[in-house]
Design a protein around this motif. Sequence first.
Motif: not given
Length: 565
Positions: A514-520
């Motif tokens: 599982a990964v998380r990131f901010k789509a900026r």
Amino acid sequence: MWSAKKWKSALQALSFLLVLFLHRQASADYNWVVKESTYTRLCSTKSILTVNGKFPGPVLRAYAGDIVYVNVHNRGRYNITIHWHGVKQPRNPWSDGPEYITQCGIQPGGSFRQKIIFSVEEGTLWWHAHSDWSRATVHGAIIVYPKPGTSYPFPKPYAEVPIILGEWWKSDVMEVLDEFVRTGGTPNVSDAYTINGQPGDLYPCSKSETFKLSVDQNKTHLLRIVNAAMNSILFFSVANHNLTVVAADAAYTAPISTPYITISPGQTIDALLFTDQQPGRYYMAARAYQGNLAIGFDNTTTTSIVEYKDGNGNGKTAPFPYLPYYNNTNAAFGFFNRLKSLAINQTDVVKTTTTRMVSTVSVNTFPCLGNQTCEGPNGTRLAASMNNISFVDPRVDILQAYYYYINGVYKEGFPDFPPLIFNFTAEDFPLILEIPERDTKVKVLEYGSDVEIVFQNTNLVAGIDHPMHLHGHSFHIVGTGFGNFDVKKDPLSFNLVDPPLRNTVTVPLSGWAAVRFKARNPGVWYLHCHLERHLTWGMDTVFIVKNGKHPNETLPPPPPDMPPC
């Protein structure tokens, strides 16, 4: 007569100007010529594609925050593109490089001036061809130093050296690609692994050219390790020496001391080697981690020599390092799971998600049709997929189609969840589950989305570990595990305090990550497995991050010399 105070001020000003000058130099233009060069390995000579005649290619050096231009001139026989792996390229997908995703290939005789925008990256990254299988020989290291006036979060090393791990085929790698695409089976495994372009003295005709790292005793050497192999996760170690890992994928980690590392294709590791042993020679070595031994792989071992400069013991046999056994999954993921971020701004870790996705990653098969050659299992043709979609490359790049509103190049609607729910890690499956859909589907993200992706591995056809790489972003790896992801239980153990920040995550055999990131980062960004055969088979998709509301959140127009399709 100047006072001591005035002299000190003048010297400080001169030092500052010198730093600024060196910083400007790092932002200069580079000229790279892609061309054929002749190299001899494993008792045979062949022509390979290189940059500026070097294999591995030139090292690209920059400071954090620099803008660098590379003029790529294609003098080879095939179209070529260059990708700056792990460089986020804020608002600049035009120079990201994957063929038919953000550009069409630079045609033979053509050129493209690529703009590389460094932002928060510090440490080791790499560049490589992102067209066909050219990256087998067209690759090299990127070293991003801290901004002038700042320093490493560890004592400055005495010396540094790129260590690039690769694969070598005796035959032309493009012929390897053409044959396995034609037959529908698996590609021939490589004939050797390499360290800085050399197989090492365990292979025939390779002893005299084995790479040697000359070191001083009781000094710290920074090894900038890149896995540029095409299809192999690797174990790597140095005999009688521990490595202290301080960064991964150009993000600092809490230091860990380890006798070996695990590194997947696409990943980089910065490790300190302290030369505290008796003067002599010591093997440095790498070999495959292969979770599923039923799948053919290169089981050879590449070596190089760490040689203390005073020469004592040079006539003795060099000790060999500890390397875990090929299918030692506990060793492989034991290393991955020890990595933590060094110092983290808690606002950078996504705590609450606005977009959640679960994507299966699978090896699949297509039925044999017409006059096809079908050397896959039971007379099929091998394929690969994400959420049961085997990605089909368009003939016009997706970025151009998105920017200019060209219809028919791609479809929106890549699914957020698997279309079929079953026991993904079971041993046997009905044939219907093995056949994916063929399509060019992308996922559209609103600017500012806080995204979670759970990659669920499946055992369809042939279970294996998958290194999944996302362009244009780094992500925090908040959790990994074995078996089927449990949406209620597994998130309770996510690490939201100091998860490692990476651009490539290894999804375990019969497990999930599982990964998380901010789509900026507005633009078109590729997501794919970094095992090259799986990418060729279709284990990829595309994220389109829409523009934000402000000018610095908006995709600018393309450069004037974009390669034509």
